[in-house]
Design an enzyme around this catalytic site. Structure first.
Site, PDB file in Angstrom:
ATOM      1  N   ASP A  88       1.101  -1.031   0.151  1.00 40.57           N
ATOM      2  CA  ASP A  88       0.120   0.076   0.115  1.00 40.57           C
ATOM      3  C   ASP A  88       1.032   1.320  -0.599  1.00 40.57           C
ATOM      4  OD1 ASP A  88       0.851  -1.194   2.654  1.00 40.57           O
ATOM      5  OD2 ASP A  88      -0.508   0.439   3.148  1.00 40.57           O
ATOM      6  N   GLU A 152       0.234  -0.841   5.896  1.00 40.11           N
ATOM      7  CA  GLU A 152       0.785  -0.351   6.353  1.00 40.11           C
ATOM      8  C   GLU A 152       0.584   1.306   6.904  1.00 40.11           C
ATOM      9  OE1 GLU A 152       5.130   1.222   7.810  1.00 40.11           O
ATOM     10  OE2 GLU A 152       3.693   2.188   5.985  1.00 40.11           O
TER      11      GLU A 152
END
Length: 462
Positions: A88, A152
């Site tokens: 991400d 994250e």
């Protein structure tokens, strides 16, 4: 020697590495709206599917954990090592100059694009390290697993889901920080404080707007003060000896004050100058008829350039993690209530008893309400542990310099793992524009990281 084989393999697969990285970078994997089977939205799910297809193509056994994470296992042997990366990315602006965020471009030895440094590039380096060891036939006694997450940047709910189902490996590293090795992450305490305050009559503050993120040292803070003239405020501002620039404007409602400082990350507040502290200090010096005690109290607790919580009587440090840091990141006032939020990074010697409780008592004694909540504990893996020593040995082989374990005020993907450290892929002297415009990874660092990781895999699992 296996080293020459692994190095040659990675050099020979340079173009393949770059093409695979481009494939991942082209996917906009910013967090989106939750959908059925896609907990973090369309982009994160798509990038996990793409990565899983890549891992299968290279002969690894994969598992998709409901689009929270995807894993690749090296073999069926007992597992000794997890490598933990994420796919991400943070949001983007329209201010990119070298390329568009999701259109990777190679220029002058760098590959540009969102995620090239954080953390798609490091993930590809880890993948090719595994490929190199496998395809070069280097014998291992233990297996390892590559774990690719997708949340994250927004709270690591992906890891919560994964570790509710799987055990932590005996050793874990994440290539999501700096070389050599980060084995200590300070604890963290964020709290909000409030106080009811009517702007009343006469000379007083009408409103304040300052700071947007608690983990950033604010470079701008604004207030509107009535009942005083510009020249009067300017004279007092000129007497303040600090690193803050004050810009004043006379308006129909009063004097608009803009304090300009220098931004920095909350984990290193000493690299900046906090505009909120400069603004509140000025307000405390003004001849106000209403609210003066409130601004004096805040200015007393957060004076200019007090980066270490000395005024709050929580200053402390220890040899392995350094000093406690303090940042007042947000302060707002709407004419009826003051609301602020601070961020403190706590060394190993800190605790709820000598930090949280002291702060609670201080704010309460000055008439402020303060949020409940305890600090996030520091994370520490001993520098003399097998994991840290073997990672440092791999780093030293390729860097040519002595490696030492480092501490950080920031948090990494392994903060909640008992046996996890951060290992690569950046070096402090190179600004990769991580989280910023024109993010890039140097191709030489991408290749060297893959070689370091391959060497580490053999040292740990061989």
């Amino acid at each position: 020697m296996y080293k020459e084989k692994l190095d040659a393999y990675i050099d020979a697969h340079k173009e393949d590495m770059l093409e695979d990285l481009k494939t991942l970078v082209r996917i906009n994997s910013q967090k989106g709206e939750t959908q059925p089977g896609k907990p973090f939205g369309e982009g994160p799910a798509k990038v996990l599917d793409t990565a899983e297809a890549m891992l299968k193509r290279y002969g690894f056994q994969t598992t998709n954990y409901d689009h929270y994470v995807v894993t690749a296992d090296y073999s069926d042997q007992e597992k000794k090592l997890d490598i933990l990366a994420h796919l991400d990315v943070v949001p983007v602006t329209k201010n990119w100059k070298e390329t568009e965020p999701f259109e990777p471009v190679i220029k002058e030895g760098k590959i540009y694009g969102r995620g090239t440094a954080d953390d798609k590039g490091p993930a590809i380096a880890a993948l090719y390290a595994m490929r190199a060891v496998k395809e070069c036939g280097v014998p291992l006694k233990h297996s390892l697993r590559l774990i690719l997450g997708s949340d994250e940047e927004c709270g690591s709910k992906d890891l919560e889901y994964y570790y509710a189902r799987e055990k932590e490996a005996p050793m874990t590293f994440t290539p999501d920080a700096d070389f050599p090795v980060i084995n200590l992450e300070k604890g963290r305490l964020q709290k909000g404080f409030t106080q009811k305050l009517d702007s009343g009559r006469g000379a007083s503050v009408l409103h304040i707007q300052a700071g947007t993120k608690v983990n950033v040292v604010p470079d701008t803070a604004k207030a509107l003060v009535r009942g005083l003239i510009k020249e009067e405020v300017q004279k007092i501002a000129d007497q303040r000896k600090n690193h803050i620039m004050y810009i004043l404007e006379e308006t129909e409602e009063g004097v608009a004050i803009t304090a300009k400082g220098l931004a920095a990350h909350a984990s290193t507040p000493e690299l900046g100058h906090n505009a909120i502290c400069g603004l509140v200090g000025l307000l405390a010096d003004l001849p106000l008829e209403t609210g003066k005690e409130t601004w004096e109290a805040i200015a007393e607790m957060f004076p200019d350039d007090d980066f270490y919580g000395e005024a709050l009587k929580i200053a402390m440090e220890d040899e392995i993690s350094g000093k406690l840091t303090m940042n007042l990141g947000i302060l707002n006032y709407d004419g009826t209530e003051v609301k602020g939020v601070f961020d403190s990074r706590i060394p190993v010697c800190g605790s709820d008893e000598n930090v949280t409780r002291v702060l609670d008592q201080t704010f309460t004694a000055k008439g402020f309400g303060i949020e409940e909540g305890n600090m996030i504990a520091p994370h520490y893996v001993p520098a003399d542990s097998e994991l840290v020593q073997k990672l440092l040995a791999s780093y030293e082989v390729y860097s040519g310099v002595k490696g030492e374990a480092q501490s950080t005020g920031g948090g990494t993907y392994v903060h909640d793992l008992e046996r996890g450290v951060a290992f690569g892929c950046m070096v402090p002297e190179v600004d990769n524009h991580m989280h910023g415009d024109d993010e890039f990874m140097t191709i030489d660092m991408l290749l060297m990281s893959a070689k370091i990781f391959a060497d580490a895999i053999v040292r740990i699992c061989g």
